[in-house]
Motif scaffolding. Structure first.
Motif, PDB file in Angstrom:
ATOM      1  N   THR A   1       0.894  -1.377  -0.285  1.00  0.00           N
ATOM      2  CA  THR A   1       0.284   0.118  -0.152  1.00  0.00           C
ATOM      3  C   THR A   1       0.708   1.015   0.453  1.00  0.00           C
ATOM      4  O   THR A   1       0.929   2.162   0.268  1.00  0.00           O
ATOM      5  N   TYR A   2       2.250   1.353  -0.580  1.00  0.00           N
ATOM      6  CA  TYR A   2       2.694   2.680  -1.379  1.00  0.00           C
ATOM      7  C   TYR A   2       3.392   3.254   0.445  1.00  0.00           C
ATOM      8  O   TYR A   2       3.676   4.149   0.457  1.00  0.00           O
ATOM      9  N   GLY A   3       2.767   2.497   1.481  1.00  0.00           N
ATOM     10  CA  GLY A   3       3.648   3.170   3.018  1.00  0.00           C
ATOM     11  C   GLY A   3       2.939   4.345   3.016  1.00  0.00           C
ATOM     12  O   GLY A   3       3.422   4.769   3.741  1.00  0.00           O
ATOM     13  N   VAL A   4       1.828   4.343   2.712  1.00  0.00           N
ATOM     14  CA  VAL A   4       0.835   5.169   3.226  1.00  0.00           C
ATOM     15  C   VAL A   4       0.425   5.265   4.782  1.00  0.00           C
ATOM     16  O   VAL A   4       0.695   6.721   5.427  1.00  0.00           O
ATOM     17  N   VAL A   5       0.652   4.816   5.439  1.00  0.00           N
ATOM     18  CA  VAL A   5      -0.434   4.250   6.867  1.00  0.00           C
ATOM     19  C   VAL A   5       1.399   5.512   7.355  1.00  0.00           C
ATOM     20  O   VAL A   5       0.877   6.155   8.023  1.00  0.00           O
ATOM     21  N   PRO A   6       2.583   4.343   7.197  1.00  0.00           N
ATOM     22  CA  PRO A   6       3.734   5.508   8.627  1.00  0.00           C
ATOM     23  C   PRO A   6       3.965   6.753   7.692  1.00  0.00           C
ATOM     24  O   PRO A   6       4.200   7.303   8.649  1.00  0.00           O
ATOM     25  N   LYS A   7       3.913   6.754   6.227  1.00  0.00           N
ATOM     26  CA  LYS A   7       3.983   8.009   6.526  1.00  0.00           C
ATOM     27  C   LYS A   7       2.721   9.011   6.877  1.00  0.00           C
ATOM     28  O   LYS A   7       3.208   9.684   7.156  1.00  0.00           O
ATOM     29  N   THR A   8       2.020   8.669   6.391  1.00  0.00           N
ATOM     30  CA  THR A   8       0.169   9.758   7.256  1.00  0.00           C
ATOM     31  C   THR A   8       0.671   9.857   8.432  1.00  0.00           C
ATOM     32  O   THR A   8       0.445  11.056   8.770  1.00  0.00           O
TER      33      THR A   8
ATOM     34  N   TRP B   1     -12.956  14.796  12.709  1.00  0.00           N
ATOM     35  CA  TRP B   1     -12.421  14.001  13.981  1.00  0.00           C
ATOM     36  C   TRP B   1     -11.891  14.828  14.495  1.00  0.00           C
ATOM     37  O   TRP B   1     -12.117  15.487  15.527  1.00  0.00           O
ATOM     38  N   LEU B   2     -10.333  15.915  14.288  1.00  0.00           N
ATOM     39  CA  LEU B   2      -9.797  16.555  14.440  1.00  0.00           C
ATOM     40  C   LEU B   2     -10.222  17.535  14.605  1.00  0.00           C
ATOM     41  O   LEU B   2      -9.897  17.812  15.879  1.00  0.00           O
ATOM     42  N   ALA B   3     -10.725  17.450  14.061  1.00  0.00           N
ATOM     43  CA  ALA B   3     -11.275  19.071  13.542  1.00  0.00           C
ATOM     44  C   ALA B   3     -12.749  19.414  14.913  1.00  0.00           C
ATOM     45  O   ALA B   3     -13.011  20.238  15.500  1.00  0.00           O
ATOM     46  N   GLY B   4     -12.821  18.436  15.196  1.00  0.00           N
ATOM     47  CA  GLY B   4     -14.989  18.339  16.324  1.00  0.00           C
ATOM     48  C   GLY B   4     -13.728  18.413  17.570  1.00  0.00           C
ATOM     49  O   GLY B   4     -14.475  18.483  18.182  1.00  0.00           O
ATOM     50  N   ARG B   5     -12.468  17.818  17.977  1.00  0.00           N
ATOM     51  CA  ARG B   5     -11.609  18.144  19.051  1.00  0.00           C
ATOM     52  C   ARG B   5     -11.158  18.963  19.250  1.00  0.00           C
ATOM     53  O   ARG B   5     -10.169  19.598  20.611  1.00  0.00           O
TER      54      ARG B   5
ATOM     55  N   TYR C   1     -10.437   7.557   4.992  1.00  0.00           N
ATOM     56  CA  TYR C   1     -10.167   7.930   6.268  1.00  0.00           C
ATOM     57  C   TYR C   1      -9.687   9.133   7.073  1.00  0.00           C
ATOM     58  O   TYR C   1      -9.554   9.773   7.637  1.00  0.00           O
ATOM     59  N   LYS C   2      -8.683   9.651   5.565  1.00  0.00           N
ATOM     60  CA  LYS C   2      -8.218  10.612   6.052  1.00  0.00           C
ATOM     61  C   LYS C   2      -8.885  12.221   6.325  1.00  0.00           C
ATOM     62  O   LYS C   2      -9.155  12.639   7.774  1.00  0.00           O
ATOM     63  N   GLY C   3     -10.144  11.651   5.751  1.00  0.00           N
ATOM     64  CA  GLY C   3     -11.424  12.831   6.032  1.00  0.00           C
ATOM     65  C   GLY C   3     -11.952  12.715   7.158  1.00  0.00           C
ATOM     66  O   GLY C   3     -11.910  14.114   7.930  1.00  0.00           O
TER      67      GLY C   3
ATOM     68  N   LEU D   1      -3.704   6.160  13.962  1.00  0.00           N
ATOM     69  CA  LEU D   1      -3.036   5.072  13.457  1.00  0.00           C
ATOM     70  C   LEU D   1      -3.927   4.039  13.152  1.00  0.00           C
ATOM     71  O   LEU D   1      -3.815   3.231  12.188  1.00  0.00           O
ATOM     72  N   ASN D   2      -4.889   4.028  14.471  1.00  0.00           N
ATOM     73  CA  ASN D   2      -5.866   2.326  14.128  1.00  0.00           C
ATOM     74  C   ASN D   2      -6.723   3.110  13.321  1.00  0.00           C
ATOM     75  O   ASN D   2      -7.224   2.007  11.968  1.00  0.00           O
ATOM     76  N   TRP D   3      -6.943   4.082  12.425  1.00  0.00           N
ATOM     77  CA  TRP D   3      -7.993   4.334  11.405  1.00  0.00           C
ATOM     78  C   TRP D   3      -7.144   4.489  10.270  1.00  0.00           C
ATOM     79  O   TRP D   3      -7.551   3.678   9.139  1.00  0.00           O
ATOM     80  N   LEU D   4      -5.957   4.274  10.382  1.00  0.00           N
ATOM     81  CA  LEU D   4      -5.507   4.515   9.322  1.00  0.00           C
ATOM     82  C   LEU D   4      -4.703   2.949   8.696  1.00  0.00           C
ATOM     83  O   LEU D   4      -5.142   2.572   7.498  1.00  0.00           O
TER      84      LEU D   4
END
Length: 200
Positions: A114-121, A174-178, A167-169, A141-144
């Motif tokens: 998956t092109y290393g998207v999880v650790p990069k993001t 979620w972050l905006a809501g916090r 999932y980024k959306g 991390l869990n969502w990614l």
């Protein structure tokens, strides 16, 4: 018919240590097989395993790509039957890999597919918002990783990135809501990068 033979090969020949994983290449175009072997070998090269184990893992990866290709050829449009097959056979992939790799190795394979998207993001979020709480980091991390599970079974690069985009959306909302102002957080992050001599 090939689709069902691929399933039989992938599921009934459950590899255990000491057994050989047979490459399901019979009847497939040679250039396609070589392309998949090359793609899989690049992932294996990053695992640091010995040559014998590397071949087994490479063949597991190749067979997974072959199986996915057969499935999407059989069901070119999104449908309940295809989704049911994806779900039915999703977890066996990690189970088979686990016969040859530890948890860290399996993670590397998933990231390689998956092109290393999880650790990069994940790294990008930590750098962008250095004030994240530990529970917030864990949730991101869990969502990614959840997105990665869908991306592993996606048909192509665009579809894989599409799952991460969804999932980024979710993470941003979620972050905006916090209470995080993501525009300001991103601007601050870019400025820190520029001050360090880099380009955002």
């Amino acid at each position: 018919m090939r689709y069902f033979l691929a399933i039989l090969l992938f599921t009934s020949v459950m590899p255990m240590m000491g057994q050989t994983v047979v490459l399901d290449s019979v009847g497939r175009p040679a250039d396609y097989v070589q392309s998949i072997i090359g793609r899989s070998q690049k992932i294996v090269d990053g695992l640091g395993v010995d040559a014998v184990k590397g071949i087994e893992v490479r063949n597991i990866l190749c067979n997974r790509y072959f199986w996915l290709n057969d499935l999407y050829e059989k069901y070119p449009k999104d449908c309940a039957e295809r989704n049911a097959e994806l779900y039915k056979h999703h977890f066996e992939f990690e189970a088979i890999l686990s016969n040859y790799l530890d948890a860290d190795g399996v993670e590397k394979v998933k990231d390689g597919m998956t092109y290393g998207v999880v650790p990069k993001t994940y790294k990008a979020h930590l750098e962008m918002i250095p004030t994240l709480k530990e529970e917030e980091k864990l949730q991101i991390l869990n969502w990614l990783k959840e997105a990665r599970e869908f991306a592993i079974d996606a048909q192509d690069s665009k579809s894989k990135h599409g799952w991460f985009g969804k999932y980024k959306g979710r993470i941003n909302n979620w972050l905006a809501g916090r209470g995080y102002d993501l525009v300001k957080e991103r601007e601050g992050w870019y400025e820190r990068i520029r001050q360090a001599g880099g380009k955002p």
